[in-house]
Design an enzyme around this catalytic site. Structure first.
Site, PDB file in Angstrom:
ATOM      1  N   HIS A  28     -59.985   7.079 -13.241  1.00  0.00           N
ATOM      2  CA  HIS A  28     -58.861   8.028 -13.938  1.00  0.00           C
ATOM      3  C   HIS A  28     -58.013   8.668 -12.948  1.00  0.00           C
ATOM      4  O   HIS A  28     -57.021   8.855 -12.967  1.00  0.00           O
ATOM      5  CB  HIS A  28     -59.535   8.919 -14.830  1.00  0.00           C
ATOM      6  CG  HIS A  28     -60.021   8.234 -16.049  1.00  0.00           C
ATOM      7  ND1 HIS A  28     -59.239   8.730 -17.340  1.00  0.00           N
ATOM      8  CD2 HIS A  28     -60.709   7.550 -16.425  1.00  0.00           C
ATOM      9  CE1 HIS A  28     -59.783   7.951 -18.266  1.00  0.00           C
ATOM     10  NE2 HIS A  28     -60.624   7.215 -17.813  1.00  0.00           N
ATOM     11  N   ASP A  29     -58.640   8.927 -11.665  1.00  0.00           N
ATOM     12  CA  ASP A  29     -57.923   9.585 -10.575  1.00  0.00           C
ATOM     13  C   ASP A  29     -56.839   8.574 -10.162  1.00  0.00           C
ATOM     14  O   ASP A  29     -55.558   8.902  -9.883  1.00  0.00           O
ATOM     15  CB  ASP A  29     -58.466  10.185  -9.469  1.00  0.00           C
ATOM     16  CG  ASP A  29     -57.724  11.111  -8.546  1.00  0.00           C
ATOM     17  OD1 ASP A  29     -57.112  11.987  -8.977  1.00  0.00           O
ATOM     18  OD2 ASP A  29     -58.035  10.830  -7.379  1.00  0.00           O
TER      19      ASP A  29
END
Length: 100
Positions: A28-29
């Site tokens: 997700h980062d």
């Protein structure tokens, strides 16, 4: 120093069986690579900030668990400047894939 970080991450994954959520956190980062101009990179672990921005995105629900699991490692290595939060998350995901 890198060996110590990796050892602590491996210990965490083995003790908490948390590899999958660490991989999700890093994914997700990295998933915010483009700022619209098709350039950029990981935004330095912006999910840490729950009050605004990515930390409040519905897609990031539950990632606070992974952040909490990494907190002791982050205190040990991020605070003194040995590694950034974003790099720690990427390293944790890589180690999780190897370890469990």
């Amino acid at each position: 120093m890198a060996e110590a970080i990796v050892a602590d991450l491996r210990e965490l994954v083995a003790a908490k069986n948390c590899g999958a959520i660490l991989i999700r956190l890093s994914w997700h980062d990295a998933g915010v690579f483009s700022s619209g101009a098709l350039k950029g990179g990981c935004p330095n672990a912006a999910q840490r900030f729950r009050d605004a921005g990515e930390g409040a995105f519905e897609a990031n629900a539950g990632l606070d668990v992974a952040i909490g699991l990494l907190a002791p490692v982050a205190e040990r290595y991020v605070a003194p400047g040995a590694i950034s939060h974003a790099d720690l998350w990427a390293l944790a995901a890589g180690g999780a894939g190897i370890c469990g």
